[in-house]
Write a protein that holds these residues in place. Structure first.
Motif, mmCIF file in Angstrom:
data_model
loop_
_atom_site.group_PDB
_atom_site.id
_atom_site.type_symbol
_atom_site.label_atom_id
_atom_site.label_comp_id
_atom_site.label_asym_id
_atom_site.label_seq_id
_atom_site.Cartn_x
_atom_site.Cartn_y
_atom_site.Cartn_z
ATOM 1 N N VAL A 107 18.662 -1.533 -10.044
ATOM 2 C CA VAL A 107 17.809 -1.421 -8.860
ATOM 3 C C VAL A 107 17.804 -2.736 -8.089
ATOM 4 O O VAL A 107 17.890 -2.745 -6.859
ATOM 5 C CB VAL A 107 16.368 -1.009 -9.247
ATOM 6 C CG1 VAL A 107 15.427 -1.106 -8.061
ATOM 7 C CG2 VAL A 107 16.364 0.404 -9.809
ATOM 8 N N GLU A 145 16.512 6.084 -13.797
ATOM 9 C CA GLU A 145 16.598 4.826 -13.051
ATOM 10 C C GLU A 145 15.235 4.457 -12.448
ATOM 11 O O GLU A 145 14.773 3.329 -12.582
ATOM 12 C CB GLU A 145 17.639 4.954 -11.932
ATOM 13 C CG GLU A 145 17.776 3.728 -11.065
ATOM 14 C CD GLU A 145 18.799 3.918 -9.951
ATOM 15 O OE1 GLU A 145 18.813 3.063 -9.052
ATOM 16 O OE2 GLU A 145 19.568 4.889 -9.976
ATOM 17 N N TYR A 146 14.599 5.419 -11.810
ATOM 18 C CA TYR A 146 13.304 5.166 -11.164
ATOM 19 C C TYR A 146 12.226 4.805 -12.184
ATOM 20 O O TYR A 146 11.517 3.808 -12.030
ATOM 21 C CB TYR A 146 12.868 6.385 -10.345
ATOM 22 C CG TYR A 146 11.491 6.218 -9.758
ATOM 23 C CD1 TYR A 146 11.306 5.449 -8.622
ATOM 24 C CD2 TYR A 146 10.369 6.802 -10.351
ATOM 25 C CE1 TYR A 146 10.045 5.275 -8.090
ATOM 26 C CE2 TYR A 146 9.118 6.636 -9.826
ATOM 27 C CZ TYR A 146 8.956 5.867 -8.687
ATOM 28 O OH TYR A 146 7.692 5.680 -8.165
ATOM 29 N N VAL A 199 14.167 2.140 -4.238
ATOM 30 C CA VAL A 199 14.420 3.066 -5.348
ATOM 31 C C VAL A 199 13.541 4.310 -5.209
ATOM 32 O O VAL A 199 13.967 5.419 -5.579
ATOM 33 C CB VAL A 199 14.245 2.391 -6.729
ATOM 34 C CG1 VAL A 199 12.798 2.161 -7.083
ATOM 35 C CG2 VAL A 199 14.940 3.200 -7.815
ATOM 36 N N ALA A 227 18.763 8.278 -6.624
ATOM 37 C CA ALA A 227 18.434 7.597 -7.876
ATOM 38 C C ALA A 227 17.915 8.636 -8.868
ATOM 39 O O ALA A 227 17.017 9.414 -8.544
ATOM 40 C CB ALA A 227 17.382 6.516 -7.644
#
Length: 127
Positions: free
Chosen positions: A7, A22-23, A71, A18
């Motif tokens: 990120v 990932e978030y 993000v 995303a």
């Protein structure tokens, strides 16, 4: 840590998608770092109870503000929503609740924001 650094490498990238992982990994590490820095601020006496920030936690918050927004926009794209949905956060309580639910949605198939990141990662592993 890989997701957090990913990120940060995409600091100003608001396009694309995303994945949930990932978030949420970025969010989790972000919260942990913020707590540690707040405790450090309290320890050295730079914590301000009125603002809820200290020198270290305040600087960190400013540094990760843009990547956090980026993000979140990419995560909304992954669920098939426009990044403008992030403005729902301005609606007290209800907006945050709606965004929390949307951020938990599974990835949509290929959409106008790009290919499904899950499918891309599976193809890369198979190759």
């Amino acid at each position: 840590m890989e997701w957090y650094l990913k990120v940060l490498k995409n600091y100003f990238v608001f396009s694309g998608r995303a994945r949930r992982k990932e978030y949420w990994m970025f969010t989790l590490i972000n919260i942990i770092v913020s707590i540690v820095l707040t405790m450090l601020d309290m320890g050295v006496g730079t914590y301000n109870e009125l603002t809820g920030y200290g020198v270290f936690s305040g600087i960190y918050t400013l540094l990760v503000l843009i990547p956090s927004i980026a993000v979140a926009v990419r995560r909304l794209h992954d669920t098939g929503h426009s990044g403008w949905w992030l403005l729902l956060i301005l609606i007290p309580l209800l907006g945050a609740l709606i965004l929390l639910v949307v951020m938990c949605f599974n990835s949509k198939e290929d959409n106008e924001y790009g290919p499904n990141p899950k499918a891309v990662n599976v193809d890369q592993v198979a190759a």
